[in-house]
Enzyme design. Sequence first.
Site, PDB file in Angstrom:
ATOM      1  N   CYS A   1    -102.813  43.974  25.819  1.00  0.00           N
ATOM      2  CA  CYS A   1    -102.280  42.876  26.643  1.00  0.00           C
ATOM      3  C   CYS A   1    -103.149  41.629  26.587  1.00  0.00           C
ATOM      4  CB  CYS A   1    -102.145  43.361  28.071  1.00  0.00           C
ATOM      5  SG  CYS A   1    -101.228  44.892  28.122  1.00  0.00           S
ATOM      6  N   GLU A   2    -103.383  41.132  25.394  1.00  0.00           N
ATOM      7  CA  GLU A   2    -104.119  39.885  25.217  1.00  0.00           C
ATOM      8  C   GLU A   2    -103.578  39.212  23.965  1.00  0.00           C
ATOM      9  OE1 GLU A   2    -108.331  39.763  25.411  1.00  0.00           O
ATOM     10  OE2 GLU A   2    -108.464  41.562  26.651  1.00  0.00           O
TER      11      GLU A   2
ATOM     12  N   GLU B   1    -131.968  46.726   4.287  1.00  0.00           N
ATOM     13  CA  GLU B   1    -131.159  47.302   5.375  1.00  0.00           C
ATOM     14  C   GLU B   1    -129.690  46.947   5.185  1.00  0.00           C
ATOM     15  OE1 GLU B   1    -132.875  45.244   8.682  1.00  0.00           O
ATOM     16  OE2 GLU B   1    -134.803  46.262   8.531  1.00  0.00           O
TER      17      GLU B   1
ATOM     18  N   TYR C   1    -114.260  37.347  15.451  1.00  0.00           N
ATOM     19  CA  TYR C   1    -114.810  36.396  14.464  1.00  0.00           C
ATOM     20  C   TYR C   1    -113.723  35.689  13.667  1.00  0.00           C
ATOM     21  CZ  TYR C   1    -118.415  40.075  14.973  1.00  0.00           C
ATOM     22  OH  TYR C   1    -119.281  41.027  15.448  1.00  0.00           O
TER      23      TYR C   1
ATOM     24  N   GLY D   1    -125.762  47.148   5.253  1.00  0.00           N
ATOM     25  CA  GLY D   1    -124.720  47.894   5.964  1.00  0.00           C
ATOM     26  C   GLY D   1    -123.395  47.630   5.288  1.00  0.00           C
ATOM     27  N   ARG D   2    -122.879  46.436   5.534  1.00  0.00           N
ATOM     28  CA  ARG D   2    -121.561  46.053   5.038  1.00  0.00           C
ATOM     29  C   ARG D   2    -121.431  46.201   3.517  1.00  0.00           C
ATOM     30  NH1 ARG D   2    -118.737  41.899   7.886  1.00  0.00           N
ATOM     31  NH2 ARG D   2    -120.778  41.180   8.586  1.00  0.00           N
TER      32      ARG D   2
END
Length: 429
Positions: free
Chosen positions: A351-352, A280, A323, A282-283
Amino acid sequence: MAEKAPWAPEFAYRGGALCVEDIPLAAIADEVGTPCYVYSSAQLERRFREFAGAFEDVPTRVCFSVKANPNLAVVATLGSLGAGADVVSEGEFRRALAAGIAGNRVIFSGVGKKASELEFALANDVYQINVESIPELEAVSAIAQRLGKDAPIALRVNPDVDAKTHAKITTGKKENKFGIDLAHARAVYRQAAKLPNIKPVGIAVHIGSQLTSLRPFETAFRRVAELYRTLRADGIAVDRLDLGGGLGIRYRDETPPAIADYAAMVKRITGNLGATLSFEPGRAIVGNAGVLVSRIVYVKKAVTHRFVIIDAAMNDLIRPALYDAYHEILPLKGPATKRGLKEAEIVGPVCETGDTFAKKRMLPTVAAGDMVALMSAGAYGASMSSGYNTRLPVPEVLVRGTNFAVIRPRPSYDAVLAADRLPPWLTVK
Ligand code: LLP
């Protein structure tokens, strides 16, 4: 130059312009606007072929993990090369079907599948349901009975192996919510074999994502291979092993295992079992096939830092905020020379303070209006994006040689606002 690029040779400077395959990224961004995701078909296809090719000599299904990049065009590109799909929701299952991947090439994973989703999977002749708990097993049995079908299931086991990756994407430790503890698996298989309309066909394992060493895989796979032998000796006719995804890629200076080495290790461990394998990934397929292109809005010299404020934000690519992930950032005009590099904080407009792509990053002298590419953004980029701050959903583009196509247009503000409804007791003038 191209071969030396750490991310993918399909992205390289030519004549002072960062290109994807045969097109300058700036040409795409000028037409589509920024921010935008751009993917390379050539890299997608190359990585899938490399993965599938490494297992050519053993019965294997490579099921692309749709969550990494669910765009229909991406899934269909891989599907046309023979990929199956690993899905974790009815929505992803529907995407796989819409991309031409039949249900019997789909693996349904996930710790909290709902009854309606299980029903959808069984109705579409799912290849395998990876069951993660006894209550789920009972639910599958009840639904399969109702539909008058046998449910092909694998138990996802938790081998209690530390994948040595980021804590938020580690899944194979016993304290994680995933899978059935290896020590109990044998008993649960016995229980499964007795349940009506349940057909135990295999064992599944997935210990985490962005693994950069073979060792944790190897430990987990050995444990699973041993369980496979035990089950067969118990008379439970499993004949499939689903070894999950998780193979890491290079974002910066990591040295993830080559696909060929991963395959050799797998074959060493599973070679004499006679099992049909599934994976499986993905990346490993899509991560380095995509970039996020963004334009610099302002360069702000504050008291302590030089902030390069770009028009992409954490809602478009959340990996750095979530992360502390590293993404290479390259100017579209370049390559940058060592001289003239200046330290910058590369931030988005949200705004963070967490809306920061890179701290203390050496960037060439750039000015408002210049464009940059956030590299290695093909996996978990667009797929994790949101509409936070009512920023427009980021568009996606697929490149093939000298052609490109918008595979998800940027919607209009009207379309975004029209998604909300006012209750009958409110009127606005
Ligand atoms: N199979 C299962 C059961 C999974 O949970 C996952 C990923 C995969 C396969 C695919 O793993 P891959 O080959 O892509 O490593 N959002 C995070 C990654 C989350 C991974 C979740 N599960 C990130 O951006 O790093």
